[in-house]
Design a protein around this motif. Structure first.
Motif, PDB file in Angstrom:
ATOM      1  N   UNK A  49       1.316  -1.152   0.058  1.00  0.00           N
ATOM      2  CA  UNK A  49       0.147   0.131  -0.106  1.00  0.00           C
ATOM      3  C   UNK A  49       0.953   1.637   0.174  1.00  0.00           C
ATOM      4  N   UNK A  50       2.488   1.114   1.005  1.00  0.00           N
ATOM      5  CA  UNK A  50       2.792   2.604   0.944  1.00  0.00           C
ATOM      6  C   UNK A  50       3.156   2.884  -0.181  1.00  0.00           C
ATOM      7  N   UNK A  51       4.516   1.860  -0.841  1.00  0.00           N
ATOM      8  CA  UNK A  51       5.083   2.270  -1.811  1.00  0.00           C
ATOM      9  C   UNK A  51       3.793   1.851  -3.211  1.00  0.00           C
ATOM     10  N   UNK A  52       3.069   1.429  -3.298  1.00  0.00           N
ATOM     11  CA  UNK A  52       2.143   1.772  -4.367  1.00  0.00           C
ATOM     12  C   UNK A  52       1.470   3.526  -4.488  1.00  0.00           C
ATOM     13  N   UNK A  53       1.356   3.762  -3.004  1.00  0.00           N
ATOM     14  CA  UNK A  53       0.726   4.630  -2.982  1.00  0.00           C
ATOM     15  C   UNK A  53       2.396   6.497  -3.931  1.00  0.00           C
ATOM     16  N   UNK A  54       3.134   5.734  -2.951  1.00  0.00           N
ATOM     17  CA  UNK A  54       4.222   6.717  -3.530  1.00  0.00           C
ATOM     18  C   UNK A  54       4.363   6.619  -5.085  1.00  0.00           C
ATOM     19  N   UNK A  55       4.763   5.820  -5.037  1.00  0.00           N
ATOM     20  CA  UNK A  55       4.795   5.102  -6.847  1.00  0.00           C
ATOM     21  C   UNK A  55       3.864   6.493  -7.349  1.00  0.00           C
ATOM     22  N   UNK A  56       2.987   6.029  -7.261  1.00  0.00           N
ATOM     23  CA  UNK A  56       1.331   7.004  -8.198  1.00  0.00           C
ATOM     24  C   UNK A  56       1.529   8.474  -7.853  1.00  0.00           C
ATOM     25  N   UNK A  57       2.054   8.446  -6.700  1.00  0.00           N
ATOM     26  CA  UNK A  57       1.906  10.192  -6.596  1.00  0.00           C
ATOM     27  C   UNK A  57       3.571  10.522  -7.258  1.00  0.00           C
ATOM     28  N   UNK A  58       4.622  10.021  -6.751  1.00  0.00           N
ATOM     29  CA  UNK A  58       5.838  10.657  -7.664  1.00  0.00           C
ATOM     30  C   UNK A  58       5.779  10.790  -9.232  1.00  0.00           C
ATOM     31  N   UNK A  59       4.951   9.966  -9.828  1.00  0.00           N
ATOM     32  CA  UNK A  59       4.757   9.756 -10.791  1.00  0.00           C
ATOM     33  C   UNK A  59       3.717  10.585 -11.509  1.00  0.00           C
ATOM     34  N   UNK A  94      -4.153   9.282  -9.714  1.00  0.00           N
ATOM     35  CA  UNK A  94      -3.067   8.213 -10.183  1.00  0.00           C
ATOM     36  C   UNK A  94      -2.632   7.294  -8.711  1.00  0.00           C
ATOM     37  N   UNK A  95      -3.184   7.938  -7.740  1.00  0.00           N
ATOM     38  CA  UNK A  95      -2.195   7.438  -6.289  1.00  0.00           C
ATOM     39  C   UNK A  95      -3.420   6.374  -5.838  1.00  0.00           C
ATOM     40  N   UNK A  96      -4.500   6.960  -6.003  1.00  0.00           N
ATOM     41  CA  UNK A  96      -5.156   5.992  -5.746  1.00  0.00           C
ATOM     42  C   UNK A  96      -5.901   5.376  -5.835  1.00  0.00           C
ATOM     43  N   UNK A  97      -5.255   4.931  -7.726  1.00  0.00           N
ATOM     44  CA  UNK A  97      -6.115   3.907  -8.486  1.00  0.00           C
ATOM     45  C   UNK A  97      -4.496   2.604  -8.234  1.00  0.00           C
ATOM     46  N   UNK A  98      -2.969   3.337  -7.615  1.00  0.00           N
ATOM     47  CA  UNK A  98      -2.601   2.467  -7.459  1.00  0.00           C
ATOM     48  C   UNK A  98      -2.867   1.761  -6.113  1.00  0.00           C
ATOM     49  N   UNK A  99      -3.454   2.984  -5.393  1.00  0.00           N
ATOM     50  CA  UNK A  99      -3.821   1.593  -3.760  1.00  0.00           C
ATOM     51  C   UNK A  99      -4.474   0.853  -4.582  1.00  0.00           C
TER      52      UNK A  99
END
Length: 219
Positions: A49-59, A94-99
């Protein structure tokens, strides 16, 4: 240094590589490497969860400049800015989709570390999951489709020839699956036998050389 911080930084680097793969730089080959960094980090510390959100947000934050210039060509300044605002603020979308992605891949991530065979099947599952989520996202509206992986290859005639058969989702699947295979090489680097290594390398090469063959010979 805290291991979570280390892999958070690796994840952000992965997002940066994915950003650099977009058409304004034409470094499309960086996209699978960016996903490899992300998937490898998730598998190593299981903080899905943490890394997916971080990846989506950074991207999404890194891609905002590209979105602005793309929209600026077609629309006036205020509309272009509103697109960027929509991309970042309405979301963090995008971060929400990654979540959502992180919730789907919990089981595949656990099986990834079982053995090489399970890792390959997990890679396929992870790739299908990301492709499905991106397909849903891009189907909602043009705005939700901003930053889709398939747009990376707009000037690559070889991979676009595959898109003629599979559509954009096919390109997305190839990209994420290639990244997953690279993540396997990273995760199992001390355990891989020569035969397994050759198999994965051939699989990787096939993903990107087959389109060239298809474009120049089969087609």
């Amino acid at each position: 240094m805290n291991i979570i911080l280390i892999f958070s930084l690796i994840t952000i680097c992965g997002a940066g590589l994915l950003r650099l793969s977009f058409p304004d730089t034409s470094l499309w080959f960086l996209a699978p490497i960016g996903f490899a960094f992300f998937i490898y980090s998730v598998v190593k510390i299981k903080k899905t969860l943490l890394l997916s959100f971080l990846f989506g947000l950074s991207f999404s934050l890194m891609l905002s400049n590209y979105i602005y210039h793309t929209m600026r060509v077609q629309y006036d300044f205020s509309i272009a800015i509103s697109f960027v605002f929509y991309f970042i603020v309405i979301g963090l979308y995008p971060s929400l989709w990654f979540i959502l992605f992180s919730k789907i891949i919990v089981i595949p991530v656990k099986k990834f570390t079982g053995n090489l065979k399970q890792a390959i099947f997990s890679s396929i599952t992870i790739s299908f999951a990301y492709t499905f989520i991106e397909f849903i996202r891009t189907s909602l509206s043009p705005e939700f489709g901003m930053g889709s992986i398939s747009t990376i290859y707009y000037d690559n005639p070889y991979l676009l020839s595959i898109a003629a058969l599979t559509g954009g989702p096919g390109l997305t699947f190839i990209t994420v699956f290639a990244g997953s295979l690279i993540a396997i090489l990273l995760y199992y680097r001390r355990q891989l036998k020569i035969k397994s290594l050759i198999f994965i390398v051939i699989l990787l090469l096939t993903l990107f050389l087959y389109p060239v063959l298809y474009y120049n010979v089969i087609k």
